[in-house]
Design a protein around this motif. Structure first.
Motif, PDB file in Angstrom:
ATOM      1  N   THR A  43       0.820  -1.215   0.000  1.00 50.50           N
ATOM      2  CA  THR A  43       0.000   0.000   0.000  1.00 50.50           C
ATOM      3  C   THR A  43       0.854   1.265   0.000  1.00 50.50           C
ATOM      4  OG1 THR A  43      -0.202  -0.239   2.384  1.00 50.50           O
ATOM      5  CG2 THR A  43      -2.048  -0.968   1.066  1.00 50.50           C
ATOM      6  N   GLN A  94      -1.774   4.542  -8.237  1.00 44.99           N
ATOM      7  CA  GLN A  94      -2.944   4.899  -7.440  1.00 44.99           C
ATOM      8  C   GLN A  94      -4.031   5.474  -8.345  1.00 44.99           C
ATOM      9  OE1 GLN A  94      -2.777   3.987  -4.342  1.00 44.99           O
ATOM     10  NE2 GLN A  94      -4.716   4.788  -3.553  1.00 44.99           N
ATOM     11  N   LYS A 111      -5.749   2.701 -10.008  1.00 42.27           N
ATOM     12  CA  LYS A 111      -6.608   2.018  -9.036  1.00 42.27           C
ATOM     13  C   LYS A 111      -7.912   2.793  -8.847  1.00 42.27           C
ATOM     14  CE  LYS A 111      -5.857   0.134  -4.386  1.00 42.27           C
ATOM     15  NZ  LYS A 111      -4.789   0.073  -3.364  1.00 42.27           N
ATOM     16  N   ASN A 115     -17.567   0.408  -0.396  1.00 42.13           N
ATOM     17  CA  ASN A 115     -16.910  -0.122   0.800  1.00 42.13           C
ATOM     18  C   ASN A 115     -15.731   0.741   1.251  1.00 42.13           C
ATOM     19  OD1 ASN A 115     -14.598  -0.834  -0.771  1.00 42.13           O
ATOM     20  ND2 ASN A 115     -15.696  -2.661  -1.462  1.00 42.13           N
ATOM     21  N   LEU A 116     -15.175   0.340   2.374  1.00 37.17           N
ATOM     22  CA  LEU A 116     -14.088   1.088   3.003  1.00 37.17           C
ATOM     23  C   LEU A 116     -12.855   1.164   2.110  1.00 37.17           C
ATOM     24  CD1 LEU A 116     -14.341  -0.526   6.563  1.00 37.17           C
ATOM     25  CD2 LEU A 116     -14.904   1.841   6.007  1.00 37.17           C
ATOM     26  N   ASP A 117     -12.555   0.075   1.398  1.00 33.57           N
ATOM     27  CA  ASP A 117     -11.366   0.080   0.545  1.00 33.57           C
ATOM     28  C   ASP A 117     -11.462   1.182  -0.498  1.00 33.57           C
ATOM     29  OD1 ASP A 117     -10.022  -2.503   1.467  1.00 33.57           O
ATOM     30  OD2 ASP A 117     -12.062  -3.137   1.000  1.00 33.57           O
ATOM     31  N   PHE A 155     -10.772   4.602   1.097  1.00 30.39           N
ATOM     32  CA  PHE A 155      -9.368   4.892   1.420  1.00 30.39           C
ATOM     33  C   PHE A 155      -8.498   5.005   0.163  1.00 30.39           C
ATOM     34  CE2 PHE A 155     -10.789   3.379   5.614  1.00 30.39           C
ATOM     35  CZ  PHE A 155     -10.407   4.483   6.356  1.00 30.39           C
ATOM     36  N   ALA A 156      -8.881   4.295  -0.900  1.00 27.18           N
ATOM     37  CA  ALA A 156      -8.145   4.448  -2.159  1.00 27.18           C
ATOM     38  C   ALA A 156      -8.316   5.880  -2.684  1.00 27.18           C
ATOM     39  CB  ALA A 156      -8.638   3.436  -3.179  1.00 27.18           C
ATOM     40  N   THR A 191      -9.133   8.551  -0.947  1.00 31.40           N
ATOM     41  CA  THR A 191      -8.509   9.501  -0.024  1.00 31.40           C
ATOM     42  C   THR A 191      -7.001   9.540  -0.217  1.00 31.40           C
ATOM     43  OG1 THR A 191     -10.157   8.710   1.513  1.00 31.40           O
ATOM     44  CG2 THR A 191      -8.531  10.227   2.372  1.00 31.40           C
ATOM     45  N   ARG A 192      -6.428   8.358  -0.442  1.00 30.06           N
ATOM     46  CA  ARG A 192      -4.972   8.345  -0.584  1.00 30.06           C
ATOM     47  C   ARG A 192      -4.557   9.086  -1.855  1.00 30.06           C
ATOM     48  NH1 ARG A 192      -0.670   4.850  -2.223  1.00 30.06           N
ATOM     49  NH2 ARG A 192       1.184   5.442  -1.032  1.00 30.06           N
ATOM     50  N   TYR A 219      -4.534  12.701  -1.205  1.00 28.06           N
ATOM     51  CA  TYR A 219      -3.346  13.017  -0.412  1.00 28.06           C
ATOM     52  C   TYR A 219      -2.112  13.113  -1.314  1.00 28.06           C
ATOM     53  CZ  TYR A 219       0.773  11.826   2.331  1.00 28.06           C
ATOM     54  OH  TYR A 219       2.034  11.809   2.858  1.00 28.06           O
ATOM     55  N   VAL A 226     -11.547  14.208   9.960  1.00 25.35           N
ATOM     56  CA  VAL A 226     -12.607  13.510   9.232  1.00 25.35           C
ATOM     57  C   VAL A 226     -13.316  12.605  10.220  1.00 25.35           C
ATOM     58  CG1 VAL A 226     -13.131  11.899   7.361  1.00 25.35           C
ATOM     59  CG2 VAL A 226     -11.231  13.509   7.109  1.00 25.35           C
ATOM     60  N   PHE A 228     -16.181   9.417  10.619  1.00 26.07           N
ATOM     61  CA  PHE A 228     -17.166   8.442  10.170  1.00 26.07           C
ATOM     62  C   PHE A 228     -18.294   8.450  11.204  1.00 26.07           C
ATOM     63  CE2 PHE A 228     -14.383   5.087   7.781  1.00 26.07           C
ATOM     64  CZ  PHE A 228     -13.967   6.068   6.899  1.00 26.07           C
ATOM     65  N   ALA A 270       0.080   2.893   5.783  1.00 23.65           N
ATOM     66  CA  ALA A 270      -0.704   3.812   4.947  1.00 23.65           C
ATOM     67  C   ALA A 270      -2.196   3.671   5.238  1.00 23.65           C
ATOM     68  CB  ALA A 270      -0.441   3.505   3.469  1.00 23.65           C
ATOM     69  N   ILE A 271      -2.984   4.691   4.836  1.00 26.92           N
ATOM     70  CA  ILE A 271      -4.416   4.611   5.154  1.00 26.92           C
ATOM     71  C   ILE A 271      -5.099   3.422   4.501  1.00 26.92           C
ATOM     72  CG2 ILE A 271      -5.169   6.919   5.873  1.00 26.92           C
ATOM     73  CD1 ILE A 271      -5.593   7.629   3.025  1.00 26.92           C
ATOM     74  N   GLU A 272      -4.556   2.943   3.402  1.00 30.83           N
ATOM     75  CA  GLU A 272      -5.210   1.792   2.783  1.00 30.83           C
ATOM     76  C   GLU A 272      -4.985   0.493   3.565  1.00 30.83           C
ATOM     77  OE1 GLU A 272      -3.919   3.114  -1.333  1.00 30.83           O
ATOM     78  OE2 GLU A 272      -5.700   1.877  -1.717  1.00 30.83           O
ATOM     79  N   ASP A 273      -4.190   0.559   4.616  1.00 25.87           N
ATOM     80  CA  ASP A 273      -4.071  -0.590   5.509  1.00 25.87           C
ATOM     81  C   ASP A 273      -5.186  -0.616   6.544  1.00 25.87           C
ATOM     82  OD1 ASP A 273      -1.637  -1.673   4.466  1.00 25.87           O
ATOM     83  OD2 ASP A 273      -0.602   0.056   5.328  1.00 25.87           O
ATOM     84  N   PRO A 290      -8.711  -0.547   6.316  1.00 26.52           N
ATOM     85  CA  PRO A 290      -9.980  -1.278   6.237  1.00 26.52           C
ATOM     86  C   PRO A 290     -10.009  -2.612   6.976  1.00 26.52           C
ATOM     87  CG  PRO A 290      -9.480  -0.324   4.117  1.00 26.52           C
ATOM     88  CD  PRO A 290      -8.307  -0.045   5.006  1.00 26.52           C
ATOM     89  N   ARG A 296     -12.561  -3.418  10.078  1.00 21.57           N
ATOM     90  CA  ARG A 296     -13.545  -4.511  10.016  1.00 21.57           C
ATOM     91  C   ARG A 296     -13.355  -5.485  11.178  1.00 21.57           C
ATOM     92  NH1 ARG A 296     -12.047  -4.534   3.914  1.00 21.57           N
ATOM     93  NH2 ARG A 296     -13.722  -3.250   3.084  1.00 21.57           N
ATOM     94  N   TYR A 315     -18.602   5.886  15.801  1.00 21.03           N
ATOM     95  CA  TYR A 315     -17.726   6.954  15.322  1.00 21.03           C
ATOM     96  C   TYR A 315     -16.303   6.450  15.096  1.00 21.03           C
ATOM     97  CZ  TYR A 315     -21.524   9.663  17.340  1.00 21.03           C
ATOM     98  OH  TYR A 315     -22.756  10.152  17.646  1.00 21.03           O
ATOM     99  N   THR A 316     -15.730   6.870  13.992  1.00 23.57           N
ATOM    100  CA  THR A 316     -14.306   6.696  13.783  1.00 23.57           C
ATOM    101  C   THR A 316     -13.776   8.069  13.396  1.00 23.57           C
ATOM    102  OG1 THR A 316     -14.779   4.500  12.915  1.00 23.57           O
ATOM    103  CG2 THR A 316     -12.561   5.337  12.579  1.00 23.57           C
ATOM    104  N   PHE A 329     -10.611  10.627  12.350  1.00 21.70           N
ATOM    105  CA  PHE A 329      -9.285  10.669  11.725  1.00 21.70           C
ATOM    106  C   PHE A 329      -8.727  12.070  11.935  1.00 21.70           C
ATOM    107  CE2 PHE A 329      -9.899   6.707   9.363  1.00 21.70           C
ATOM    108  CZ  PHE A 329     -11.274   6.593   9.394  1.00 21.70           C
TER     109      PHE A 329
END
Ligand code: SF4
Lengths: 248, 484
Positions: A34, A42, A45, A193-195, A198-199, A201-202, A205, A216, A218, B249-252, B254, B258, B272-273, B275
């Motif tokens: 990652t 990226q 992706k 989904n979460l992935d 974050f993709a 968002t990255r 960045y 941020v 959730f 990294a943030i992609e780690d 998820p 979970r 709540y989460t 960041f």
């Protein structure tokens, strides 16, 4: 100007290194998938992610309504954009809200919440920067309000989540301090989904050369606790009643 | 640092076993946790996909901890680039000093806290009080135990041993509220009491569930919203975390987002989460003007140094191993004597605070493996417990206990008695003779020998049978032989 390096940092890291059996810093970035994905990869992706979101829009909306309901949101819609303001005003009247605060996301340009609320006899306060009131006065307003309304940056179908990125004014408290909260979600903000989140968002960045939003959140349902006898109770510090208005 | 009372494990656990309130709470709550976890996982995952996710999380953690110096450096640079301050504290005293210095600089009178296990390690609340700063815990469970003057009973349910009546009494004493047995009412009493602190406190103190190195982002997971309050209203935010909390990294994130809520409370996600990547921006009117992150060692290097124990640093503090541990489920959290309890507490307390005083903890396990099976990051807790037992028995490392000369003597004699077939037969015959006066109804009720007598204190020893299996076999109960 970044803050100075902490005086203990070098010695601290050296001890960590030695505990790991090394005496020198690594010369290269460790091989981690990652972290290694540079901008072009990226971007590729994210193109795939966007294509998937487009194809699955209807499914994602449906899934979001399910997961959000399971997470104790009251879900409204999907409804047409012209009707959204009335729905919001209806919720506010149903809650008998008197003091309503809202933030300043773009969605409020398309959904005229203010005039709909006024027609119901409620005058909302916009908690935005640039007002003459001081910070603590604004803070007080948020704590006194009985309903907060914000837009979102994204919603995530997997978890029934609204992603809120407070930017201006005292937006952090708008979705937190009042006992009730309404989130306005537009269909093109819904991710699977979460992935995917974050993709995206990255990439933001990476493109902004290392700038990242300060804060941020959730939000996935009402504030809850089970700290007394493991009995679920809602609304302990944040809102106990949360509505999600889906706008087609 | 918070006092370590683990040396009293045996006494404290016996006391807990006879405490009806604690037994009632454990019986009531533990099944609730394990069932909620199981159904939350089954709702979204097959056994295989859940397992694959745990494997992935374990790999990410192992990678990060294997390169911890690199990722700590990266996190430090990112957070400072975002306008925050980063500190590196060797121990509890160091970390405490850093917090108090920041507080003094901002003339802080009141600090609000959302849950932080490291601040429990530090005994931060007492230190703040001594420095003239009034700390208030804002997580409902932590607030209750702060009023009661206790330590957390469970990583994620700190006040699970308190009944509603006890909570009502505490609130009555401290907040002058009318007694009630309505839990919703108790929550709203706490809400009102804590609101005032949210509006007025100058400093917010939190833990961190994860720190993302690349973007310099602190991730905080809560259900109540107190974490958001604490990071929104005060002028200064100080986050304190163990140095192992960093991720690349943030992609780690998820997989962890979970795994954690399902393993901890059986939720698909927490309410709540948050960041947080530094102090508030120029156009924000809420949020802290200053942001600090303190990375704390406080004995973690002792885990890192040991290649077997290193794995324990992958822990994401979900509490699942506690909930599934037959020992924790009977003795509860306080018996372990420090901040962490259950299997993970039994592993980390000794190495982090000194093996000598925590020498009983690695033995407080049946090695049934339930903890390993549920751990979201696949920590092989039984292996680590055995490793610690080994270290304790061999006396490697400072302050650790080698076997006594008496134990060594027994082991040598045992070795002689069983090392060959002939020796075993001989010792068995001798044993049958010697046990005669001790056997009642096929059991040896007590072994009147030094050290070994402890074995029969709470249980019986099965007597040697009149005939061994080998003898029965030889006497013709084996399979029919081919006629010759
Ligand atoms: S050791 Fe594993 S199961 Fe136990 S608290 Fe840590 S992450 Fe959870």
């Amino acid at each position: 100007m970044p803050a100075e390096e902490h005086p203990n940092k070098a010695a601290f890291l050296q001890r960590v290194r030695e505990a790991l059996g090394r005496s020198d810093p690594l010369l290269h970035m460790p091989d981690h998938p990652t972290l290694k994905a540079a901008l072009p990869r990226q971007e590729e992706k994210v193109r795939t992610v966007r294509a998937r979101i487009d194809v699955l829009r209807a499914q994602n909306l449906k899934k979001l309504a399910e997961t959000a309901t399971a997470a104790s949101w009251h879900v409204h819609g999907p409804i047409a954009v012209e009707e959204a303001a009335e729905v919001v005003a209806g919720i506010a009247s149903g809650l008998r809200a008197k003091h309503v605060v809202r933030s300043t996301e773009d969605v409020f340009r398309r959904v005229n919440v203010d005039s709909a609320l006024r027609r119901s006899g409620i005058s909302p306060t916009v908690l935005a920067a640039g007002r003459s009131r001081g910070r603590s006065a604004l803070k007080g307003l948020a704590f006194e309000a009985d309903l907060g309304i914000t837009g979102v940056s994204y919603a995530i179908a997997e978890t029934g989540t609204c992603v809120v990125t407070p930017r201006k004014g005292i937006a952090r408290l708008t979705s937190l301090a009042p006992p009730a909260y309404i989130a306005l979600v537009e269909a093109d903000q819904v991710l699977g989904n979460l992935d995917e989140y974050f993709a995206l968002t990255r990439l933001v960045y990476q493109k902004s050369r290392g700038r990242t939003p300060t804060y941020v959140n959730f939000i996935s349902g009402p504030s809850r606790t089970a700290d007394i006898e493991q009995t679920l109770t809602i609304g302990v510090h944040g809102p106990g009643v949360v509505h999600m208005v889906l706008i087609a | 640092m918070a006092q370590v009372k683990s040396a009293a494990f045996k006494k404290a656990s016996t006391r807990a076993l006879h405490d009806q309130g604690i037994q009632h709470a454990l019986n009531h709550v533990m099944n609730h946790f394990t069932e909620a976890r199981a159904s939350a996982i089954a709702a979204d995952y097959s056994d295989e996909s859940w397992d694959a996710m745990r494997t992935r999380a374990a790999a990410i953690k192992a990678h990060t901890i294997g390169n911890l110096d690199y990722y700590l450096d990266l996190a430090d640079r990112s957070i400072r680039r975002n306008g925050g301050h980063v500190h590196f504290a060797d121990d509890a005293a160091d970390a405490t000093r850093i917090v108090i210095d920041i507080a003094k600089r901002h003339d802080v009178k009141r600090a609000i806290k959302s849950k932080s296990m490291v601040s429990e390690e530090m005994g931060l609340n007492d230190a703040l009080k001594r420095a003239g700063i009034d700390p208030v815990e804002t997580d409902l469970g932590e607030y209750i135990i702060q009023l009661a003057g206790e330590t957390p009973f469970h990583i994620i349910a700190p006040a699970m041993h308190k009944t509603r009546e006890e909570v009502s009494d505490l609130f009555h004493d401290w907040l002058k509220s009318a007694p009630t047995s309505d839990i919703a009412r108790l929550c709203s009493i706490a809400r009102e009491a804590l609101r005032k602190h949210f509006e007025t406190a100058e400093m917010g103190i939190t833990g961190a569930n994860f720190v993302v190195a690349e973007t310099g982002t602190v991730v905080i997971v809560t259900n109540e919203g107190n974490g958001r309050m604490v990071t929104s209203t005060p002028r200064v935010h100080v986050a304190i975390c163990g140095m192992e909390k960093v991720l690349p990294a943030i992609e780690d994130l998820p997989v962890f987002l979970r795994l954690l809520p399902r393993s901890a409370t059986g939720q698909r996600t927490t309410s709540y989460t948050s960041f947080i990547s530094g102090p508030r921006g120029p156009s924000d009117e809420d949020g802290p003007e200053e942001f600090h992150l303190i990375f704390v060692d406080n004995g973690r290097l002792n885990l890192l140094k040991d290649e077997v124990l290193r794995e324990a640093l992958s822990c994401i503090r979900c509490g699942a191993c506690l909930n599934h541990c037959p020992v924790y489920r009977k003795v509860g959290g306080h018996a372990y004597g420090w901040v962490y309890s259950g299997p993970i507490g039994a592993v980390v307390t000794g190495p982090m605070t000194g093996m000598k005083q925590a020498a009983d903890l690695p033995f407080a396990s049946t090695l049934c493996g339930a903890c390993r099976d549920v751990c979201p990051v696949k920590i092989d807790l039984p292996k680590l417990l055995l490793h610690l037992r080994h270290r304790l028995a061999e006396g490697t490392g400072s302050g650790e206990r080698a076997g006594t000369w008496m134990e060594r003597l027994y082991i040598r004699r045992w070795h002689d008695a069983v090392k060959t077939r002939a020796a075993l037969d001989r010792s068995t015959r001798l044993g049958r003779l010697l046990q005669k006066p001790l056997v009642r109804r096929g059991k040896v009720r007590s072994l009147p020998l030094p050290v070994i007598s402890g074995w029969t204190k709470d249980r019986d020893f099965p007597a040697l049978a009149p005939k061994s299996f080998g003898e029965i076999w030889r006497d013709g109960l084996g399979p029919a032989r081919e006629p010759e």
